[in-house]
Scaffold this active site. Structure first.
Site, PDB file in Angstrom:
ATOM      1  N   ALA A 247      -1.708   1.104   6.626  1.00 25.54           N
ATOM      2  CA  ALA A 247      -1.652  -0.271   7.768  1.00 25.54           C
ATOM      3  C   ALA A 247      -2.687  -1.478   6.975  1.00 25.54           C
ATOM      4  CB  ALA A 247      -2.467   0.007   9.299  1.00 25.54           C
ATOM      5  N   ASP A 248      -2.246  -2.716   7.675  1.00 22.71           N
ATOM      6  CA  ASP A 248      -3.258  -3.819   7.441  1.00 22.71           C
ATOM      7  C   ASP A 248      -3.421  -4.369   7.891  1.00 22.71           C
ATOM      8  OD1 ASP A 248      -4.824  -4.657   4.640  1.00 22.71           O
ATOM      9  OD2 ASP A 248      -3.438  -6.344   5.496  1.00 22.71           O
ATOM     10  N   THR A 249      -4.833  -4.477   8.429  1.00 18.50           N
ATOM     11  CA  THR A 249      -4.739  -5.708   9.647  1.00 18.50           C
ATOM     12  C   THR A 249      -5.298  -7.222   9.653  1.00 18.50           C
ATOM     13  OG1 THR A 249      -5.741  -3.388  10.679  1.00 18.50           O
ATOM     14  CG2 THR A 249      -6.437  -5.838  12.086  1.00 18.50           C
TER      15      THR A 249
ATOM     16  N   GLY B  78      -0.195  -4.958  10.373  1.00 11.22           N
ATOM     17  CA  GLY B  78       1.288  -4.199   9.588  1.00 11.22           C
ATOM     18  C   GLY B  78       0.724  -3.018   9.139  1.00 11.22           C
TER      19      GLY B  78
ATOM     20  N   LYS C 238       0.737  -0.925  -0.139  1.00 13.56           N
ATOM     21  CA  LYS C 238      -0.259   0.188   0.303  1.00 13.56           C
ATOM     22  C   LYS C 238       0.323   1.199  -0.384  1.00 13.56           C
ATOM     23  CE  LYS C 238      -3.655  -1.771   3.067  1.00 13.56           C
ATOM     24  NZ  LYS C 238      -4.956  -1.481   3.763  1.00 13.56           N
TER      25      LYS C 238
END
Length: 192
Positions: A71-73, A108, A54
């Site tokens: 961010a990535d959850t 992340g 991203k």
């Protein structure tokens, strides 16, 4: 150097959490960023990979004085990623799968400036009580959690009645590990 903070997320929860740090930021969104990842990656590696991917999408358009936050959850259970459900039936199945078990919520985060790219992951372990079909039906029909990894928002009704225990950051489960983010931002910016 002082950076302008750019939150590269449309998540209302991430906006709320970042605002809680008392910093000025703007939201900037790019559409259709590929969130795929190579086979063989584990939970933390997946979240970090997607977060970095991203951030890389913003690299060409960012200013010299900007710090991009991506961010990535993911919800990770027994080696499987439970992403955002495609419909309410899948949301129901995901919650049945999580019922009575402990899973990991992994976020992340990537901080990107013209000179620095720092990626980290935060892991929280969440234990759900055994949920009845009626409880799951109520949650899915009233809260429509198809925009949430693992089909739930811990800050919503399901979190109040279903979460027995959390090990790690509550805010990470909401989608942004703000304490860790604050610590990492202090390393590259001078906002405090």
């Amino acid at each position: 150097m002082e950076y302008k903070l750019i939150l590269a997320s449309g998540s209302p929860r991430r906006k709320e959490l970042l605002a809680g740090l008392g910093v000025d930021f703007e939201v900037r969104l790019l559409q259709d960023i590929d969130e795929s990842y190579p086979e063989g990656l584990t939970g933390e590696e997946i979240a970090k990979h997607i977060s970095k991917k991203k951030a890389d999408a913003y690299r060409q358009s960012m200013g010299d004085d900007e710090c991009i936050i991506t961010a990535d959850t993911i919800v990770y259970l027994e080696g499987q990623v439970l992403g955002k459900p495609k419909d309410e039936a899948e949301a129901h199945r995901m919650l049945q799968t999580l019922s009575g078990k402990t899973h990991e919520v992994i976020t992340g985060v990537t901080l990107l400036t013209k000179d620095v790219c720092r990626t980290f992951a935060s892991v929280s372990r969440v234990t759900f009580a055994c949920l009845t079909d009626e409880e799951i039906d109520h949650y899915v029909s009233h809260y429509h959690p198809t925009d949430k990894a693992g089909a739930y928002g811990i800050q919503e009704w399901i979190g109040f009645i279903g979460v027995e225990r959390i090990e790690g950051s509550y805010f990470n489960v909401m989608g942004l590990p703000v304490q860790r983010l604050y610590t990492e931002l202090k390393k590259i910016t001078n906002f405090f």
